[in-house]
Write a protein that holds these residues in place. Structure first.
Motif, PDB file in Angstrom:
ATOM      1  N   VAL A   7      -5.922 -57.382 144.523  1.00 40.79           N
ATOM      2  CA  VAL A   7      -6.081 -58.623 145.285  1.00 40.79           C
ATOM      3  C   VAL A   7      -6.262 -58.306 146.770  1.00 40.79           C
ATOM      4  N   ASP A   8      -5.536 -57.318 147.275  1.00 39.11           N
ATOM      5  CA  ASP A   8      -5.716 -56.912 148.680  1.00 39.11           C
ATOM      6  C   ASP A   8      -7.138 -56.440 148.936  1.00 39.11           C
ATOM      7  N   GLU A  15     -15.775 -54.055 148.158  1.00 44.99           N
ATOM      8  CA  GLU A  15     -16.478 -54.142 146.877  1.00 44.99           C
ATOM      9  C   GLU A  15     -15.821 -53.319 145.778  1.00 44.99           C
ATOM     10  N   ALA A  16     -14.929 -52.409 146.144  1.00 48.27           N
ATOM     11  CA  ALA A  16     -14.199 -51.629 145.147  1.00 48.27           C
ATOM     12  C   ALA A  16     -13.287 -52.540 144.311  1.00 48.27           C
ATOM     13  N   ALA A  17     -12.987 -53.734 144.816  1.00 54.28           N
ATOM     14  CA  ALA A  17     -12.148 -54.676 144.079  1.00 54.28           C
ATOM     15  C   ALA A  17     -12.762 -55.011 142.726  1.00 54.28           C
ATOM     16  N   ALA A  22     -12.828 -54.383 136.927  1.00 52.40           N
ATOM     17  CA  ALA A  22     -13.555 -54.054 135.698  1.00 52.40           C
ATOM     18  C   ALA A  22     -12.864 -52.925 134.942  1.00 52.40           C
ATOM     19  N   GLU A  23     -12.361 -51.928 135.672  1.00 56.02           N
ATOM     20  CA  GLU A  23     -11.663 -50.811 135.020  1.00 56.02           C
ATOM     21  C   GLU A  23     -10.392 -51.291 134.324  1.00 56.02           C
ATOM     22  N   LYS A  24      -9.660 -52.174 134.980  1.00 59.48           N
ATOM     23  CA  LYS A  24      -8.372 -52.603 134.438  1.00 59.48           C
ATOM     24  C   LYS A  24      -8.503 -53.701 133.386  1.00 59.48           C
ATOM     25  N   TYR A  25      -9.369 -54.685 133.624  1.00 58.70           N
ATOM     26  CA  TYR A  25      -9.414 -55.867 132.758  1.00 58.70           C
ATOM     27  C   TYR A  25     -10.766 -56.127 132.096  1.00 58.70           C
ATOM     28  N   GLY A  26     -11.752 -55.264 132.313  1.00 60.23           N
ATOM     29  CA  GLY A  26     -13.099 -55.510 131.800  1.00 60.23           C
ATOM     30  C   GLY A  26     -13.160 -55.753 130.306  1.00 60.23           C
ATOM     31  N   ASN A  27     -12.492 -54.892 129.529  1.00 58.45           N
ATOM     32  CA  ASN A  27     -12.531 -55.053 128.065  1.00 58.45           C
ATOM     33  C   ASN A  27     -11.889 -56.359 127.626  1.00 58.45           C
ATOM     34  N   GLN A  28     -10.787 -56.725 128.256  1.00 54.89           N
ATOM     35  CA  GLN A  28     -10.109 -57.967 127.879  1.00 54.89           C
ATOM     36  C   GLN A  28     -10.954 -59.187 128.244  1.00 54.89           C
ATOM     37  N   ILE A  29     -11.564 -59.169 129.417  1.00 49.90           N
ATOM     38  CA  ILE A  29     -12.398 -60.289 129.858  1.00 49.90           C
ATOM     39  C   ILE A  29     -13.608 -60.431 128.941  1.00 49.90           C
ATOM     40  N   CYS A  46     -20.977 -63.264 131.080  1.00 56.33           N
ATOM     41  CA  CYS A  46     -19.778 -64.029 131.447  1.00 56.33           C
ATOM     42  C   CYS A  46     -18.807 -63.156 132.226  1.00 56.33           C
ATOM     43  N   GLU A  47     -18.665 -61.909 131.805  1.00 54.00           N
ATOM     44  CA  GLU A  47     -17.790 -60.972 132.522  1.00 54.00           C
ATOM     45  C   GLU A  47     -18.262 -60.801 133.963  1.00 54.00           C
ATOM     46  N   ASN A  48     -19.551 -60.570 134.139  1.00 55.73           N
ATOM     47  CA  ASN A  48     -20.095 -60.394 135.489  1.00 55.73           C
ATOM     48  C   ASN A  48     -19.950 -61.669 136.319  1.00 55.73           C
ATOM     49  N   ASP A  49     -20.171 -62.818 135.702  1.00 54.76           N
ATOM     50  CA  ASP A  49     -19.981 -64.087 136.407  1.00 54.76           C
ATOM     51  C   ASP A  49     -18.521 -64.278 136.807  1.00 54.76           C
ATOM     52  N   THR A  50     -17.605 -63.774 135.975  1.00 56.14           N
ATOM     53  CA  THR A  50     -16.174 -63.844 136.298  1.00 56.14           C
ATOM     54  C   THR A  50     -15.882 -63.055 137.567  1.00 56.14           C
ATOM     55  N   TYR A  51     -16.453 -61.861 137.673  1.00 55.81           N
ATOM     56  CA  TYR A  51     -16.229 -61.051 138.878  1.00 55.81           C
ATOM     57  C   TYR A  51     -16.774 -61.755 140.119  1.00 55.81           C
ATOM     58  N   LEU A  52     -17.947 -62.359 139.982  1.00 57.87           N
ATOM     59  CA  LEU A  52     -18.527 -63.088 141.121  1.00 57.87           C
ATOM     60  C   LEU A  52     -17.650 -64.266 141.505  1.00 57.87           C
ATOM     61  N   GLU A  53     -17.194 -65.022 140.515  1.00 58.78           N
ATOM     62  CA  GLU A  53     -16.334 -66.175 140.788  1.00 58.78           C
ATOM     63  C   GLU A  53     -15.010 -65.730 141.402  1.00 58.78           C
ATOM     64  N   ALA A  54     -14.469 -64.615 140.920  1.00 54.47           N
ATOM     65  CA  ALA A  54     -13.232 -64.085 141.503  1.00 54.47           C
ATOM     66  C   ALA A  54     -13.478 -63.680 142.954  1.00 54.47           C
ATOM     67  N   TRP A  55     -14.597 -63.038 143.216  1.00 55.12           N
ATOM     68  CA  TRP A  55     -14.960 -62.634 144.580  1.00 55.12           C
ATOM     69  C   TRP A  55     -15.015 -63.853 145.497  1.00 55.12           C
ATOM     70  N   ASN A  56     -15.576 -64.939 144.996  1.00 53.79           N
ATOM     71  CA  ASN A  56     -15.704 -66.155 145.805  1.00 53.79           C
ATOM     72  C   ASN A  56     -14.421 -66.973 145.873  1.00 53.79           C
ATOM     73  N   SER A  57     -13.511 -66.783 144.908  1.00 53.82           N
ATOM     74  CA  SER A  57     -12.321 -67.629 144.827  1.00 53.82           C
ATOM     75  C   SER A  57     -11.050 -67.007 145.377  1.00 53.82           C
ATOM     76  N   ILE A  58     -10.977 -65.709 145.390  1.00 53.04           N
ATOM     77  CA  ILE A  58      -9.697 -65.099 145.755  1.00 53.04           C
ATOM     78  C   ILE A  58      -9.298 -65.424 147.178  1.00 53.04           C
ATOM     79  N   PRO A  59     -10.103 -65.223 148.205  1.00 50.80           N
ATOM     80  CA  PRO A  59      -9.667 -65.929 149.409  1.00 50.80           C
ATOM     81  C   PRO A  59     -10.120 -67.378 149.242  1.00 50.80           C
ATOM     82  N   PRO A  60      -9.362 -68.357 149.209  1.00 46.04           N
ATOM     83  CA  PRO A  60      -7.993 -68.523 149.662  1.00 46.04           C
ATOM     84  C   PRO A  60      -6.929 -68.241 148.600  1.00 46.04           C
TER      85      PRO A  60
END
Length: 186
Positions: A7-8, A15-17, A22-29, A46-60
């Motif tokens: 999260v940090d 971009e390493a986030a 993906a390394e930690k949760y990719g298979n589960q997602i 869907c997995e890739n869209d999840t990463y994009l949405e997380a990138w856009n949503s984590i801050p805040p």
């Protein structure tokens, strides 16, 4: 890597986030998406869209203690949206089956008051889940949140499929009674 550190990385716009996620949760997602959409290529999208949405949503948002739950929620919504778009004329039988099972327990919300009520309903369902034993709660969540099949749940917990069906049936009945006591018309 620890969820807080991932999260940090998101908060620092590193971009390493995405790579660490993906390394930690990719298979589960991807597995969650696959159980909903039913094909591996769409699940990867869907997995890739999840990463994009997380990138856009984590801050805040800062889901330090619940990163996987945060990602799973995003994945479910993306995958269900794909199913809705794909099946606008014909309904997916598996999703219909799950919807029919839960429709027997949950009140419908067709208006603004119903939308507000759904927030309170969410809290009531969480309180209900807290009353279930760990195994029953896990079975319920695996079926209705992660959309696992009865057979895969049975295999995961070393139970027979009929036992899983029985637990789900009884849990739905208990949920219906619980919601009745909470004042919901089911």
């Amino acid at each position: 890597m620890d969820d807080g550190k991932i999260v940090d990385l998101y908060l620092g716009r590193d971009e390493a986030a995405v790579k660490k996620t993906a390394e930690k949760y990719g298979n589960q997602i991807r597995g969650l998406a696959y159980r909903i959409v039913g094909d591996s290529q769409t699940a990867e999208e869907c997995e890739n869209d999840t990463y994009l949405e997380a990138w856009n949503s984590i801050p805040p948002h800062e889901p330090r203690g619940y990163l996987f739950a945060f990602l799973a929620r995003i994945t479910r919504h993306i995958a269900l949206d794909v199913c809705k778009a794909r099946c606008s004329l014909k309904r997916n039988a598996f999703l219909c089956e799950l919807s029919e099972e839960m429709a027997q327990c949950l009140p419908a919300s067709n208006d603004t008051a119903g939308t507000i009520d759904s927030i309170v309903l969410c809290d009531a369902i969480n309180r209900f889940l807290a009353t279930l034993g760990e195994e029953k709660r896990n079975i319920f969540v695996r079926r209705y949140w992660f959309m696992d099949s009865v057979d895969s749940i049975a295999q995961r917990y070393g139970l027979s499929p009929s036992k899983v069906k029985s637990v789900l049936f009884r849990s739905r009945n208990r949920l219906r009674s619980f919601l009745d006591k909470e004042g919901y018309d089911v």
